[in-house]
Design a protein around this motif. Sequence first.
Motif, PDB file in Angstrom:
ATOM      1  N   ASP A 181       1.108  -1.321   0.124  1.00  0.00           N
ATOM      2  CA  ASP A 181      -0.098  -0.263  -0.224  1.00  0.00           C
ATOM      3  C   ASP A 181       1.229   1.194  -0.040  1.00  0.00           C
ATOM      4  N   ASP A 182       0.049   1.843  -0.036  1.00  0.00           N
ATOM      5  CA  ASP A 182       1.575   3.472  -0.468  1.00  0.00           C
ATOM      6  C   ASP A 182       0.781   3.894   1.106  1.00  0.00           C
ATOM      7  N   LEU A 183       0.694   5.696   1.695  1.00  0.00           N
ATOM      8  CA  LEU A 183       0.631   6.169   2.755  1.00  0.00           C
ATOM      9  C   LEU A 183      -1.026   6.427   2.742  1.00  0.00           C
ATOM     10  N   LEU A 184      -1.552   6.358   1.919  1.00  0.00           N
ATOM     11  CA  LEU A 184      -2.889   6.727   2.288  1.00  0.00           C
ATOM     12  C   LEU A 184      -3.911   5.330   2.280  1.00  0.00           C
ATOM     13  N   SER A 185      -2.865   3.388   2.719  1.00  0.00           N
ATOM     14  CA  SER A 185      -3.779   2.646   2.694  1.00  0.00           C
ATOM     15  C   SER A 185      -4.258   2.266   0.847  1.00  0.00           C
ATOM     16  N   GLU A 186      -3.917   3.111   0.209  1.00  0.00           N
ATOM     17  CA  GLU A 186      -4.764   2.825  -1.108  1.00  0.00           C
ATOM     18  C   GLU A 186      -3.458   1.923  -1.865  1.00  0.00           C
ATOM     19  N   PRO A 187      -4.115   0.425  -2.032  1.00  0.00           N
ATOM     20  CA  PRO A 187      -3.294  -0.786  -3.058  1.00  0.00           C
ATOM     21  C   PRO A 187      -2.102   0.308  -4.498  1.00  0.00           C
ATOM     22  N   MET A 188      -0.833  -0.133  -3.927  1.00  0.00           N
ATOM     23  CA  MET A 188       0.048   0.235  -4.876  1.00  0.00           C
ATOM     24  C   MET A 188       0.755  -0.349  -6.267  1.00  0.00           C
ATOM     25  N   VAL A 189       0.373  -1.957  -5.457  1.00  0.00           N
ATOM     26  CA  VAL A 189       1.119  -3.163  -6.407  1.00  0.00           C
ATOM     27  C   VAL A 189       0.065  -4.261  -5.772  1.00  0.00           C
ATOM     28  N   HIS A 190       0.397  -5.235  -6.776  1.00  0.00           N
ATOM     29  CA  HIS A 190      -0.034  -6.311  -6.118  1.00  0.00           C
ATOM     30  C   HIS A 190       1.271  -7.493  -6.322  1.00  0.00           C
ATOM     31  N   LEU A 191       0.993  -8.262  -5.645  1.00  0.00           N
ATOM     32  CA  LEU A 191       2.098  -9.684  -6.146  1.00  0.00           C
ATOM     33  C   LEU A 191       2.073 -10.853  -5.927  1.00  0.00           C
ATOM     34  N   LEU A 192       2.528 -11.959  -6.795  1.00  0.00           N
ATOM     35  CA  LEU A 192       2.470 -12.919  -6.220  1.00  0.00           C
ATOM     36  C   LEU A 192       3.350 -13.763  -6.045  1.00  0.00           C
ATOM     37  N   ASP A 193       2.887 -14.295  -3.800  1.00  0.00           N
ATOM     38  CA  ASP A 193       5.145 -14.418  -3.995  1.00  0.00           C
ATOM     39  C   ASP A 193       5.691 -13.660  -4.144  1.00  0.00           C
ATOM     40  N   GLY A 194       5.628 -12.477  -3.297  1.00  0.00           N
ATOM     41  CA  GLY A 194       6.264 -11.536  -3.200  1.00  0.00           C
ATOM     42  C   GLY A 194       7.384 -11.112  -4.503  1.00  0.00           C
ATOM     43  N   LYS A 195       6.507 -11.604  -5.243  1.00  0.00           N
ATOM     44  CA  LYS A 195       7.854 -11.310  -7.166  1.00  0.00           C
ATOM     45  C   LYS A 195       6.958 -10.611  -8.096  1.00  0.00           C
ATOM     46  N   ARG A 196       7.948  -9.608  -8.153  1.00  0.00           N
ATOM     47  CA  ARG A 196       7.345  -9.125  -9.602  1.00  0.00           C
ATOM     48  C   ARG A 196       7.772  -9.726 -11.378  1.00  0.00           C
ATOM     49  N   TRP A 197       6.815  -9.476 -11.861  1.00  0.00           N
ATOM     50  CA  TRP A 197       6.682 -10.092 -13.586  1.00  0.00           C
ATOM     51  C   TRP A 197       7.951 -10.688 -14.183  1.00  0.00           C
ATOM     52  N   HIS A 198       9.258  -9.666 -14.017  1.00  0.00           N
ATOM     53  CA  HIS A 198       9.992  -9.863 -14.850  1.00  0.00           C
ATOM     54  C   HIS A 198      11.138 -10.821 -14.139  1.00  0.00           C
ATOM     55  N   GLU A 199      10.923 -11.024 -12.733  1.00  0.00           N
ATOM     56  CA  GLU A 199      12.007 -11.791 -11.725  1.00  0.00           C
ATOM     57  C   GLU A 199      11.663 -13.489 -12.367  1.00  0.00           C
ATOM     58  N   PRO A 200      12.806 -14.205 -12.198  1.00  0.00           N
ATOM     59  CA  PRO A 200      13.600 -15.620 -13.158  1.00  0.00           C
ATOM     60  C   PRO A 200      12.135 -15.777 -12.685  1.00  0.00           C
ATOM     61  N   VAL A 201      11.158 -16.798 -14.109  1.00  0.00           N
ATOM     62  CA  VAL A 201      10.271 -17.702 -13.292  1.00  0.00           C
ATOM     63  C   VAL A 201      10.920 -18.891 -12.101  1.00  0.00           C
ATOM     64  N   SER A 202       9.970 -19.079 -11.320  1.00  0.00           N
ATOM     65  CA  SER A 202      10.458 -19.544 -10.205  1.00  0.00           C
ATOM     66  C   SER A 202       9.359 -21.501  -9.908  1.00  0.00           C
ATOM     67  N   GLU A 203       8.613 -21.616 -10.861  1.00  0.00           N
ATOM     68  CA  GLU A 203       7.097 -22.198 -10.711  1.00  0.00           C
ATOM     69  C   GLU A 203       7.459 -23.292 -12.275  1.00  0.00           C
ATOM     70  N   LYS A 204       7.750 -24.280 -11.800  1.00  0.00           N
ATOM     71  CA  LYS A 204       8.465 -25.026 -12.795  1.00  0.00           C
ATOM     72  C   LYS A 204       8.153 -26.589 -12.539  1.00  0.00           C
ATOM     73  N   PRO A 205       6.813 -26.411 -12.937  1.00  0.00           N
ATOM     74  CA  PRO A 205       5.780 -27.955 -12.890  1.00  0.00           C
ATOM     75  C   PRO A 205       7.137 -28.945 -14.473  1.00  0.00           C
ATOM     76  N   VAL A 206       6.674 -30.037 -13.578  1.00  0.00           N
ATOM     77  CA  VAL A 206       7.400 -31.512 -14.614  1.00  0.00           C
ATOM     78  C   VAL A 206       5.565 -31.672 -15.658  1.00  0.00           C
ATOM     79  N   LEU A 207       6.356 -31.960 -16.332  1.00  0.00           N
ATOM     80  CA  LEU A 207       5.144 -32.474 -17.896  1.00  0.00           C
ATOM     81  C   LEU A 207       4.672 -33.848 -16.795  1.00  0.00           C
ATOM     82  N   GLY A 208       2.859 -33.806 -16.878  1.00  0.00           N
ATOM     83  CA  GLY A 208       2.661 -35.403 -16.332  1.00  0.00           C
ATOM     84  C   GLY A 208       2.474 -35.323 -15.209  1.00  0.00           C
TER      85      GLY A 208
END
Length: 537
Positions: free
Chosen positions: A393-420
Amino acid sequence: MLIGGGLSAAAAQTILAQNPPMAHLPPMPAAPPQLDLEHLAPFVDPLPIPPIAKPIGTRLNPARKTEVPFYKIPIQEFFSKIHRDVQPTRFWGYGNSMPGPTIEARSGEPIFVEWLNQLPPKHFLPIDHNLMGAEKGKPESRTVVHVHGGRVPPASDGWPESWYGPGKSATSQYPNEQEAALLWYHDHAMGINRLNVCAGMAGLYVIRDSFEDSLNLPKGEFEIPLVLMDRMLRADGQIYYPVTVLPDAPWIPEYAGDAVLINGKLLPYLNVQPRKYRFRVANASNGRFYFLSLENGAVMQQIGTDQGLLPAPVNVNLLSIAPGERADIVVDFREHRGQQILLRNLATTLMQFRVATEAADDPSSLPMELRPVPKMTESSATVTRKLTLEEVDDLLSEPMVHLLDGKRWHEPVSEKPVLGSTEIWEFLNLTDDTHPIHLHLVRFQILDRRPIDVLSYIHKKQLIYIGDAVSPEPSEAGWKDTVRATPGASTRIIVKFEGYTGRYVWHCHILEHEDNEMMRPYEIVPPVTKSQTHRAV
Ligand code: C2O
Ligand code: CU
Ligand code: CU
């Protein structure tokens, strides 16, 4: 200031540096005058049914050396009447209707679609160039199409950065190797997805199969799509998308409008016969959750969810449907001859059903058993991932950004399930909002939801459950591709990663969140032993 868990102080500092706290303030209070919905005559327009897309010919499918149907669908600007008394509204959409033409496909029968970007160069909704992927200098009317719920090879899935500008096109192959379900297609262009979908870029994609045919559910004119899209509308009937007080940082954390369009109309009516109807409901709204009910004691029986039929019909009095989700409903109007029945979202009226007085034949059935949904067992999962949903949130408690597992889009791929392989993904929602989480390519089952001690998690990284695990509602105990991750709780899904290797995405389907970092890549990797990576189409 609230900093979500899983986020180091340094990472928080970086985020703050990139998004100064003052960057996003509440929407500008001085919105232009809005369309006066209270004084709009209700139920003067019949509910439109989106046209069915027609192939223009066939194309060689190199994988199988067969000819398959080939569609060309333009993405363009057009004007459409959303109500008898409102002047035509500008849309950017597919074909020349909003929703776009419905693609009818059959399981196991592939199709090709060429999506042609014929949009004008300048966007009519406010782009925020601070967002990842929306930097200045890119064509404003870029687009890329994704079929939501489709089991599609990665190159045809609508990777958010694989957009193209006006004058260009892209051809996607859709193998349709999946069970009957209501899918939908929509724009997925990185950083402006919320604006493109709001502008009108959404349509339905139905997959049918012989199993479903054998059930003899209501079909033809008795099978009706209901696509829900809410909008803010200016007094002149044009789409309004609010901005902040800062002209350079217009992104707002959530879009919701009072005008709910159903198949592109405001307050439509539908003449029905006193018999069973099948309604295919899709929530194509940016951020609105609906809680639908019918008047006069008319009963909704839910027969399917995102990825197809439930094991058995479920009576629902209040149908909850989050952005991205679909629901398959049967309503029997037999007992309601001559009545007018309203469809409501909580206290708001959305549309009217006018039931004919004359009795009608009803050769359709609603079997008590639909399609078996074999329960996936936890023991079949080889990996469990705990993934946080966070809000900074920003200083007014307004959401500024939402993250999945604390990561941004451009960070390296962290979820790599095996096919099947099968995995359990446990979403730890540290925010105060429900986030509808969607995974591309796969279908999954919901295991359970369970309240957690959010502060322990944020401050000590300790996962403490503070209540019992609750099984999914019967109405969501089928195959899903989007799950409501409720606030202050763990939501667990079990997923088998089938289909293709390659890069896909998972994200929150509140489009304002998705556009502002609440989307991550994931990659399906080949098994280490003998690799049989791509399945032929
Ligand atoms: Cu509705 Cu990424 O999709
Ligand atoms: Cu999708
Ligand atoms: Cu969200």
